[in-house]
Design a protein around this motif. Structure first.
Motif, PDB file in Angstrom:
ATOM      1  N   GLU A   1     -33.086 -92.679  60.577  1.00 51.43           N
ATOM      2  CA  GLU A   1     -31.937 -93.303  61.238  1.00 51.43           C
ATOM      3  C   GLU A   1     -31.281 -94.191  60.192  1.00 51.43           C
ATOM      4  O   GLU A   1     -31.923 -95.096  59.647  1.00 51.43           O
ATOM      5  CB  GLU A   1     -32.388 -94.142  62.439  1.00 51.43           C
ATOM      6  CG  GLU A   1     -32.952 -93.329  63.566  1.00 51.43           C
ATOM      7  CD  GLU A   1     -33.348 -94.175  64.772  1.00 51.43           C
ATOM      8  OE1 GLU A   1     -33.330 -93.625  65.871  1.00 51.43           O
ATOM      9  OE2 GLU A   1     -33.665 -95.372  64.613  1.00 51.43           O
TER      10      GLU A   1
ATOM     11  N   GLY B   1     -25.969 -97.322  67.325  1.00 51.87           N
ATOM     12  CA  GLY B   1     -26.106 -96.321  68.370  1.00 51.87           C
ATOM     13  C   GLY B   1     -25.331 -96.588  69.642  1.00 51.87           C
ATOM     14  O   GLY B   1     -25.267 -95.719  70.515  1.00 51.87           O
TER      15      GLY B   1
ATOM     16  N   THR C   1     -24.595 -89.385  68.270  1.00 49.57           N
ATOM     17  CA  THR C   1     -26.035 -89.130  68.348  1.00 49.57           C
ATOM     18  C   THR C   1     -26.584 -88.330  67.176  1.00 49.57           C
ATOM     19  O   THR C   1     -27.789 -88.327  66.951  1.00 49.57           O
ATOM     20  CB  THR C   1     -26.397 -88.430  69.673  1.00 49.57           C
ATOM     21  OG1 THR C   1     -25.657 -87.203  69.772  1.00 49.57           O
ATOM     22  CG2 THR C   1     -26.090 -89.312  70.855  1.00 49.57           C
TER      23      THR C   1
ATOM     24  N   ASN D   1     -30.898 -94.229  67.295  1.00 51.70           N
ATOM     25  CA  ASN D   1     -31.065 -94.145  68.743  1.00 51.70           C
ATOM     26  C   ASN D   1     -31.397 -95.550  69.247  1.00 51.70           C
ATOM     27  O   ASN D   1     -32.532 -96.002  69.118  1.00 51.70           O
ATOM     28  CB  ASN D   1     -32.166 -93.163  69.106  1.00 51.70           C
ATOM     29  CG  ASN D   1     -32.354 -93.043  70.609  1.00 51.70           C
ATOM     30  OD1 ASN D   1     -31.701 -93.720  71.392  1.00 51.70           O
ATOM     31  ND2 ASN D   1     -33.258 -92.176  71.005  1.00 51.70           N
TER      32      ASN D   1
END
Length: 154
Positions: free
Chosen positions: A16, A32, A66, A71
């Motif tokens: 991420e 996110g 996404t 997330n």
């Protein structure tokens, strides 16, 4: 090949990404959550710009995609600034600390003798190097650290 510095959190078989700085000077921050009219895009951009010592207009923000953003769950009330902005701020601070250390090595000066203005690191002897020059040709991936010192509120 374009060099980049990415601050990431490993998750499963991927990463991420919170911050990406490219050698062309482009800075992208990722969160996110989505902006539902509350101005979180502006607020997060301000947070990142402040920690990186760059102008507001130099930072692009990626929200809620996404496939590209961390997330961080549903966008709820003021959670974005109170909770999910924290790792983003730390990522920006971590990138700045890393680039300052790299500049200190390149300029052969202690970090304490360096200042940053709009992504240009200048030594007290007036030599300088930009964030992009410090990244050029390298692909740098740093894991997000929890113990990063962020700027004082004042």
């Amino acid at each position: 090949m374009t060099g980049s510095l990415r601050i990431v959190r490993p998750v499963g078989s991927g990463d991420e990404t919170f911050i990406e700085i490219r050698e062309d000077g482009a800075i992208t921050a990722f969160n996110g959550h989505v902006d539902l009219g509350t101005g979180i895009g502006t607020a997060l951009t301000q947070i990142v710009a402040e920690e990186l010592d760059v102008g507001f207009d130099r930072v692009r923000i990626g929200l809620g995609d996404t496939s590209r953003t961390p997330n961080q769950g549903a966008t709820i009330a003021s959670e974005t600034i109170q909770i999910t902005a924290i790792p983003l701020r730390k990522a920006a601070a971590q990138a700045r600390h890393f680039l300052l250390a790299r500049a200190a090595t390149r300029l052969e000066l202690p970090v304490e003798q360096l200042t940053v203005s709009d992504g240009l690191i200048r030594g007290n002897d007036n030599r300088s190097v930009s964030y992009g020059e410090l990244i050029a040709g390298d692909t740098i991936r740093l894991e997000l650290a929890d113990d990063v010192t962020v700027k004082a509120v004042d």
